[in-house]
Design an enzyme around this catalytic site. Structure first.
Site, PDB file in Angstrom:
ATOM      1  N   GLU A 177       0.802  -0.618  -5.174  1.00 59.93           N
ATOM      2  CA  GLU A 177      -0.222   0.414  -5.348  1.00 59.93           C
ATOM      3  C   GLU A 177       0.525   1.721  -5.599  1.00 59.93           C
ATOM      4  O   GLU A 177       0.976   2.384  -4.671  1.00 59.93           O
ATOM      5  CB  GLU A 177      -1.107   0.528  -4.100  1.00 59.93           C
ATOM      6  CG  GLU A 177      -2.302   1.433  -4.320  1.00 59.93           C
ATOM      7  CD  GLU A 177      -2.643   2.299  -3.112  1.00 59.93           C
ATOM      8  OE1 GLU A 177      -3.776   2.780  -3.040  1.00 59.93           O
ATOM      9  OE2 GLU A 177      -1.779   2.516  -2.253  1.00 59.93           O
ATOM     10  N   ASP A 228       0.835  -1.204   0.000  1.00 63.38           N
ATOM     11  CA  ASP A 228       0.000   0.000   0.000  1.00 63.38           C
ATOM     12  C   ASP A 228       0.870   1.255   0.000  1.00 63.38           C
ATOM     13  O   ASP A 228       1.951   1.287   0.585  1.00 63.38           O
ATOM     14  CB  ASP A 228      -0.887  -0.002   1.246  1.00 63.38           C
ATOM     15  CG  ASP A 228      -1.696   1.277   1.364  1.00 63.38           C
ATOM     16  OD1 ASP A 228      -2.599   1.463   0.537  1.00 63.38           O
ATOM     17  OD2 ASP A 228      -1.401   2.095   2.257  1.00 63.38           O
TER      18      ASP A 228
END
Length: 629
Positions: free
Chosen positions: A348, A293
């Site tokens: 991401e 992330d």
């Protein structure tokens, strides 16, 4: 001194609490700024000073506790522990704590010693790395129609069979690392080695993964190493009394938008902590890889705040790049892929950093895939800003194919991000309030539902087939989940109404949700048979703006989309590669998918020249054909 990177990255076997063969316990922490550390808990009647740690070199602290007279450990399974420092009222949790819980009436988490007498033993081997990655993005807590926090066991018994039936071969689990604030969606991590106790026990999570493996499904963990919660009493912040320790001190250690702390990736002990964290989840729980992330935030000192990316290489190579974070990601990927050949890592990353998915030995960061984050943004923009007749076929195709050759992308029409409060699911953008009253399969579709169902299918298959080398869907959206996501919080009176997935909607053939479910299932199963995600990029032969038609070929399969809101076409000619006989294999206008069934599936099409009779028309039904030679 460290025994090589294999031992260094298994420091979870020496830090935190370890039970020795004689049942003595060894506690070890890194707290360089601390003047003293003490262990307290149920085992010593919460005496703050009876069990001091001994200071070692390099800011490390150790405590040895012998077994009791009956040779059992002095600290028993499921008992509470805390670390304390003299002169402070705060109790702390070990950064290496493997299980933390919160009493119902408390806001602070407790460190719980987890050492079950009969730990879960994995029964099934890891599945082989899939050639085509079809990801079901999931959140355990909302995986139930009921207004409550759902459990690992619920997911194992009620959700895994659905995922298998739908044809997904990979699950991406969000919000597993413990986070004190449920509404953070798991992105404000407080205990990095602890599986969230709000969903159940560590053993129940191990069972979930083991059962997924038995179904041939691999499981990825959403790894949040880009930042950490600011919490002090149950987080990493100020663990040793300083404003740094695991983080940068001063402004560099603060993320202004996320109100969180930023890791010091140049620190030896931070590298030990984070790299060991990755191996812990692979070894202890048998995850198969990670979705990292917030990679954009990690890569740049500006964290992407107020910065646009046009693709100019000066935006990617300069003093704005955080080289410490970049090297950490290279190191993490190198170690993971060296030690675990089939490990999958996904970034991401929204800036388009070059070489993100190139091997480390070629100077890349070493990720296997990156998320194609422009695609869902494009679909939301189109639905918000353009009428059907104004859709730009060339712009849609460009967005789907705008990726560097050789860098694999995970395409998706929508993820959890698009459904969070303030936005809504694609189905709700398409059909809005009509979904409350007009989704019955017992009545004719009105124009809004008709258009919405057809476009929902087409958007997904176009993304699936053209947008990348992998595909992702957020749980529930495959059947057109209505509304949006919102976790219980003060602003909504702690309501769980939008923090659930209404799987009950698809469990009856009286509602049209099952038709969208059936299309998603057959789309995945067809890909599994022909493998377009693993094939080279598509050869696009038509992107006709006037006709609103897109045609391309991938994996020896011809895809034909008619997005025109009013026009159908008779004897429409398209170019094909291999000559021969073509037959329809997936038709979005099939009655079983909520279509109108106007195509004879026994019809065979021949090349030289190739014509399609009755490329059909309905005022609001856009038509897809899927053909295989």
């Amino acid at each position: 001194l460290e025994g090589g990177f294999d031992q260094f990255t298994r420091s979870y076997k020496s830090y935190g609490v370890q039970r020795m063969p004689d049942n003595s316990l060894v506690f070890k922490e890194w707290a360089p700024a601390a003047e003293a550390l003490f262990l307290t808990g149920d085992f010593n009647g919460w005496d703050n000073f009876s069990h001091p740690y001994t200071k070692k070199e390099f800011g490390k602290w150790e405590l040895h506790i012998p077994p009791k007279e009956d040779k059992t450990p002095a600290v028993t399974h499921n008992s509470k522990l805390k670390v304390s420092r003299p002169g402070e009222r705060l109790y702390r949790i070990s950064p290496w704590a493997k299980y933390v819980t919160r009493h119902e009436k408390s806001v602070i988490y407790d460190w719980v010693h987890w050492d079950p007498p009969q730990p879960y033993i994995h029964k099934h081997p890891r599945p082989q790395k899939p050639r085509s990655l079809r990801i079901y993005e999931s959140h355990v807590g909302i995986a139930s129609p009921e207004g409550k926090v759902a459990s690992y066991s619920n997911f194992t018994h009620n959700v895994l069979p659905r995922i298998k039936d739908l044809g997904y071969n990979c699950i991406q689990l969000m919000a597993i690392m413990e986070h004190a604030y449920y509404a953070s969606f798991g992105y404000q991590v407080t205990s990095f080695f602890a599986a969230s106790s709000r969903f159940g026990t560590p053993e129940e999570l191990k069972e979930l993964i083991d059962v997924a493996h038995s179904l041939g499904i691999i499981v990825l963990l959403d790894a949040v190493h880009s930042h950490a919660s600011k919490n002090t009493e149950d987080g990493l912040n100020q663990f040793d009394g300083s404003d740094s320790c695991f983080f940068h001190s001063g402004p560099r250690g603060e993320h202004s938008l996320w109100d969180s702390k930023l890791f010091n990736y140049s620190s030896w002990e931070v590298l030990r902590f984070l790299l060991s964290n990755l191996r812990w989840w692979l070894e202890e729980y048998r995850f198969d890889g990670f979705r990292f992330d917030g990679v954009t935030s990690m890569l740049y000192h500006h964290h992407g705040i107020g910065s646009g990316f046009s693709g100019d290489y000066a935006e990617y190579f300069g003093l704005q790049v955080d080289e410490d974070a970049l090297v950490y990601l290279m190191l993490a990927n190198h170690i993971l892929h060296t030690l675990y050949e089939d490990c999958i890592t996904i970034a991401e990353e929204v800036s388009g950093m070059p070489n993100l998915c190139c091997p480390v030995q070629e100077g890349g960061l070493g990720f296997d895939y990156r998320l194609a984050m422009a695609i869902p943004d494009k679909w939301i923009q189109i639905l918000k800003e353009f009428k059907d007749e104004d859709w730009d076929m060339g712009n849609i195709v460009h967005t789907m194919t705008n990726r560097r050759y050789g860098e694999k992308c995970i395409a998706y029409a929508e993820s959890h991000d698009q459904a969070l409060v303030g936005d809504k699911t694609l189905a709700f953008w398409l059909m809005d309030k009509e979904m409350y009253t007009s989704m019955s399969a017992l009545i004719p579709m009105n124009s809004v539902i008709d258009r919405g169902i057809q476009l929902h299918k087409m958007i997904r298959l176009l993304t699936h087939s053209l947008g990348g080398e992998g595909y992702l869907n957020f749980m529930g959206n495959e059947f057109g989940h209505p509304e949006w996501l919102d976790f219980p919080r003060v602003g909504n009176n702690e309501s769980y109404h939008y923090a659930r997935r209404q799987f009950n909607l698809v469990d009856t053939d009286r509602l049209r949700y099952w038709q969208l479910y059936a299309f998603d299932r057959d789309m995945n199963r067809t890909e599994d048979k022909y493998g377009w995600l693993a094939a080279p990029p598509a050869n696009i032969s038509v992107k006709h703006q006037g006709d609103k038609v897109i045609v391309f070929e991938r994996a020896n399969v011809i895809f034909i989309f008619n997005f025109h809101p009013t026009n159908s076409y008779s004897s429409y000619r398209v170019a094909v590669g291999p000559p021969g006989k073509y037959k329809i294999k997936l038709d979005s206008d099939g009655i079983q998918y909520g279509g109108h069934g106007r195509l004879d599936h026994n019809t065979e099409f021949f090349t030289e020249p190739m014509e399609f009779k009755n490329l059909p028309n309905s005022m609001l039904v856009s038509k897809l054909y899927y053909l295989l030679p």
